[in-house]
Motif scaffolding. Structure first.
Motif, PDB file in Angstrom:
ATOM      1  N   UNK A   1       0.826  -1.194   0.000  1.00 53.45           N
ATOM      2  CA  UNK A   1       0.000   0.000   0.000  1.00 53.45           C
ATOM      3  C   UNK A   1       0.871   1.259   0.000  1.00 53.45           C
ATOM      4  N   UNK A   2       1.962   1.238   0.722  1.00 53.64           N
ATOM      5  CA  UNK A   2       2.875   2.381   0.728  1.00 53.64           C
ATOM      6  C   UNK A   2       3.389   2.641  -0.676  1.00 53.64           C
ATOM      7  N   UNK A   3       3.781   1.593  -1.387  1.00 52.51           N
ATOM      8  CA  UNK A   3       4.296   1.758  -2.743  1.00 52.51           C
ATOM      9  C   UNK A   3       3.202   2.241  -3.693  1.00 52.51           C
ATOM     10  N   UNK A   4       1.985   1.730  -3.511  1.00 54.46           N
ATOM     11  CA  UNK A   4       0.884   2.128  -4.394  1.00 54.46           C
ATOM     12  C   UNK A   4       0.599   3.620  -4.262  1.00 54.46           C
ATOM     13  N   UNK A   5       0.543   4.122  -3.033  1.00 55.20           N
ATOM     14  CA  UNK A   5       0.233   5.538  -2.842  1.00 55.20           C
ATOM     15  C   UNK A   5       1.431   6.418  -3.188  1.00 55.20           C
ATOM     16  N   UNK A   6       2.654   5.928  -2.936  1.00 55.85           N
ATOM     17  CA  UNK A   6       3.845   6.713  -3.270  1.00 55.85           C
ATOM     18  C   UNK A   6       4.026   6.837  -4.776  1.00 55.85           C
ATOM     19  N   UNK A   7       3.621   5.825  -5.518  1.00 54.01           N
ATOM     20  CA  UNK A   7       3.803   5.830  -6.969  1.00 54.01           C
ATOM     21  C   UNK A   7       2.728   6.626  -7.696  1.00 54.01           C
ATOM     22  N   UNK A   8       1.646   6.964  -6.999  1.00 53.62           N
ATOM     23  CA  UNK A   8       0.577   7.712  -7.635  1.00 53.62           C
ATOM     24  C   UNK A   8      -0.460   6.856  -8.322  1.00 53.62           C
ATOM     25  N   UNK A   9      -0.344   5.538  -8.186  1.00 53.28           N
ATOM     26  CA  UNK A   9      -1.393   4.671  -8.729  1.00 53.28           C
ATOM     27  C   UNK A   9      -2.738   5.040  -8.114  1.00 53.28           C
ATOM     28  N   UNK A  10      -2.704   5.374  -6.841  1.00 53.67           N
ATOM     29  CA  UNK A  10      -3.886   5.881  -6.147  1.00 53.67           C
ATOM     30  C   UNK A  10      -3.439   6.983  -5.200  1.00 53.67           C
ATOM     31  N   UNK A  11      -4.307   7.939  -4.971  1.00 52.31           N
ATOM     32  CA  UNK A  11      -4.042   9.002  -4.011  1.00 52.31           C
ATOM     33  C   UNK A  11      -5.048   8.885  -2.871  1.00 52.31           C
ATOM     34  N   UNK A  12      -4.577   9.124  -1.656  1.00 50.99           N
ATOM     35  CA  UNK A  12      -5.475   9.024  -0.508  1.00 50.99           C
ATOM     36  C   UNK A  12      -5.320  10.261   0.365  1.00 50.99           C
ATOM     37  N   UNK A  13      -6.452  10.774   0.842  1.00 47.89           N
ATOM     38  CA  UNK A  13      -6.457  11.940   1.717  1.00 47.89           C
ATOM     39  C   UNK A  13      -7.341  11.646   2.919  1.00 47.89           C
ATOM     40  N   UNK A  14      -6.804  11.873   4.111  1.00 49.52           N
ATOM     41  CA  UNK A  14      -7.553  11.664   5.334  1.00 49.52           C
ATOM     42  C   UNK A  14      -8.123  13.008   5.791  1.00 49.52           C
ATOM     43  N   UNK A  15      -9.427  13.073   5.929  1.00 52.10           N
ATOM     44  CA  UNK A  15     -10.113  14.323   6.270  1.00 52.10           C
ATOM     45  C   UNK A  15     -10.662  14.190   7.685  1.00 52.10           C
ATOM     46  N   UNK A  16     -10.067  14.927   8.613  1.00 48.09           N
ATOM     47  CA  UNK A  16     -10.542  14.932  10.001  1.00 48.09           C
ATOM     48  C   UNK A  16     -11.744  15.869  10.075  1.00 48.09           C
ATOM     49  N   UNK A  17     -12.946  15.311  10.094  1.00 49.90           N
ATOM     50  CA  UNK A  17     -14.120  16.182  10.022  1.00 49.90           C
ATOM     51  C   UNK A  17     -14.375  16.942  11.313  1.00 49.90           C
ATOM     52  N   UNK A  18     -13.619  16.639  12.371  1.00 48.23           N
ATOM     53  CA  UNK A  18     -13.713  17.468  13.582  1.00 48.23           C
ATOM     54  C   UNK A  18     -13.263  18.899  13.278  1.00 48.23           C
ATOM     55  N   UNK A  19     -12.355  19.042  12.318  1.00 47.99           N
ATOM     56  CA  UNK A  19     -11.850  20.372  11.982  1.00 47.99           C
ATOM     57  C   UNK A  19     -12.915  21.254  11.314  1.00 47.99           C
ATOM     58  N   UNK A  20     -14.034  20.649  10.933  1.00 46.97           N
ATOM     59  CA  UNK A  20     -15.099  21.410  10.280  1.00 46.97           C
ATOM     60  C   UNK A  20     -16.211  21.793  11.250  1.00 46.97           C
ATOM     61  N   UNK A  21     -16.078  21.402  12.510  1.00 44.81           N
ATOM     62  CA  UNK A  21     -17.031  21.844  13.533  1.00 44.81           C
ATOM     63  C   UNK A  21     -16.764  23.316  13.845  1.00 44.81           C
ATOM     64  N   UNK A  22     -17.804  24.103  14.021  1.00 49.23           N
ATOM     65  CA  UNK A  22     -17.639  25.559  14.122  1.00 49.23           C
ATOM     66  C   UNK A  22     -17.655  26.099  15.545  1.00 49.23           C
ATOM     67  N   UNK A  23     -18.030  25.280  16.536  1.00 48.42           N
ATOM     68  CA  UNK A  23     -18.041  25.795  17.901  1.00 48.42           C
ATOM     69  C   UNK A  23     -16.637  25.710  18.489  1.00 48.42           C
ATOM     70  N   UNK A  24     -16.422  26.365  19.608  1.00 45.54           N
ATOM     71  CA  UNK A  24     -15.071  26.482  20.154  1.00 45.54           C
ATOM     72  C   UNK A  24     -14.516  25.143  20.635  1.00 45.54           C
ATOM     73  N   UNK A  25     -15.395  24.178  20.922  1.00 40.00           N
ATOM     74  CA  UNK A  25     -14.936  22.860  21.390  1.00 40.00           C
ATOM     75  C   UNK A  25     -14.835  21.839  20.255  1.00 40.00           C
ATOM     76  N   UNK A  26     -15.127  22.277  19.040  1.00 41.08           N
ATOM     77  CA  UNK A  26     -15.104  21.374  17.874  1.00 41.08           C
ATOM     78  C   UNK A  26     -15.970  20.131  18.138  1.00 41.08           C
ATOM     79  N   UNK A  27     -17.208  20.371  18.529  1.00 41.70           N
ATOM     80  CA  UNK A  27     -18.118  19.284  18.880  1.00 41.70           C
ATOM     81  C   UNK A  27     -18.642  18.588  17.625  1.00 41.70           C
ATOM     82  N   UNK A  28     -18.544  17.273  17.611  1.00 39.94           N
ATOM     83  CA  UNK A  28     -19.018  16.509  16.446  1.00 39.94           C
ATOM     84  C   UNK A  28     -20.174  15.585  16.802  1.00 39.94           C
ATOM     85  N   UNK A  29     -20.563  15.500  18.065  1.00 41.85           N
ATOM     86  CA  UNK A  29     -21.626  14.580  18.455  1.00 41.85           C
ATOM     87  C   UNK A  29     -22.604  15.265  19.389  1.00 41.85           C
ATOM     88  N   UNK A  30     -23.801  14.690  19.473  1.00 41.13           N
ATOM     89  CA  UNK A  30     -24.829  15.233  20.354  1.00 41.13           C
ATOM     90  C   UNK A  30     -25.818  14.122  20.678  1.00 41.13           C
TER      91      UNK A  30
END
Length: 255
Positions: free
Chosen positions: A22-51
């Motif tokens: 998998x390291x070689x596959x992503x390093x070679x560009x056969x596939x690209x992967x991006x990890x998106x931490x959706x906590x960073x899209x919470x707008x309150x000061x505590x970055x709340x993602x659950x209720x």
């Protein structure tokens, strides 16, 4: 292929996809992967993602706002890829069962986006309006969708052209033709009284190919007979199957 993973724990993926194939596959560009931490899209000061869920009940639900905002950002940066070329996949026990056929389907896609849940799941508006499909590894519940996403991504990426050194490996391995893989051996030919089947040492490629086909069918019949349901067997395989059902295991090592 472009892969996006929406997760609260992006660091979980680094050790799995930072090694080996998998390291070689992503390093070679056969596939690209991006990890998106959706906590960073919470707008309150505590970055709340659950209720807490409306109507009461145990546990917490993931809120819709951070996930919708994360998907909006992906679309703004990379454009929208609609199904079937683009899939937004929710890892869920109630989804369709993942198997090699689904992996091949996904391997033909331009973009895969995985939503990894935690707590008691997602606000159902995520399921209704962001997700194109739900996917399950089986009838069990995990603490989150990350491990399931890793398994699916690994299975799909290794099918992409150029990832495996020997493309023929894809044709021979388990489930490629809905049969389990035949037994394989390497040197030494004899080890602690355990010998490699003579046919594999014969040098007769036709006999070896027949031996492998028969053993693949036998192993599937013995271990996963459900895979044979609806399988189109040729005349030779049909005769072998009748032989196994009679309890006749000639040329089969059943130890």
């Amino acid at each position: 292929m472009n892969i996006f993973v929406l997760t609260l724990f992006p660091q979980m993926f680094s050790s799995v996809f930072g090694e080996s194939m998998m390291k070689r596959a992503f390093a070679s560009g056969v596939a690209n992967i991006e990890y998106v931490d959706f906590r960073q899209y919470a707008t309150d000061k505590h970055h709340t993602v659950d209720d807490a869920p409306f109507g009461g009940g145990a546990g917490m639900l993931l809120k819709p706002e951070p996930l919708f905002a994360a998907m909006d950002d992906i679309h703004e940066r990379h454009g929208i890829v609609s199904p079937p070329a683009g899939r937004v996949i929710l890892l869920s026990p109630q989804g369709r069962r993942f198997n090699q056929e689904v992996a091949r389907e996904y391997a033909a896609c331009e973009r895969l986006t995985f939503l990894c849940g935690h707590y008691e799941g997602f606000d159902d508006r995520v399921r209704q309006h962001l997700v194109t499909e739900e996917l399950s590894l089986g009838d069990f519940v995990m603490t989150g969708g990350e491990i399931a996403a890793m398994a699916v991504i690994d299975t799909v990426v290794r099918l992409l052209p150029g990832v495996l050194g020997n493309a023929g490996s894809l044709e021979d391995e388990s489930h490629a033709a809905r049969l389990l893989e035949y037994p394989q051996y390497t040197r030494p030919a004899s080890f602690r009284g355990m010998d490699v089947p003579p046919t594999l040492l014969s040098g007769n490629h036709q006999r070896i190919a027949k031996w492998r086909r028969k053993h693949a069918l036998y192993r599937t019949w013995r271990e996963r007979p459900d895979l044979l349901d609806g399988l189109d067997l040729d005349d030779e395989q049909a005769q072998w199957l009748k032989q196994f059902e009679r309890g006749d295991f000639r040329d089969i090592d059943i130890s």
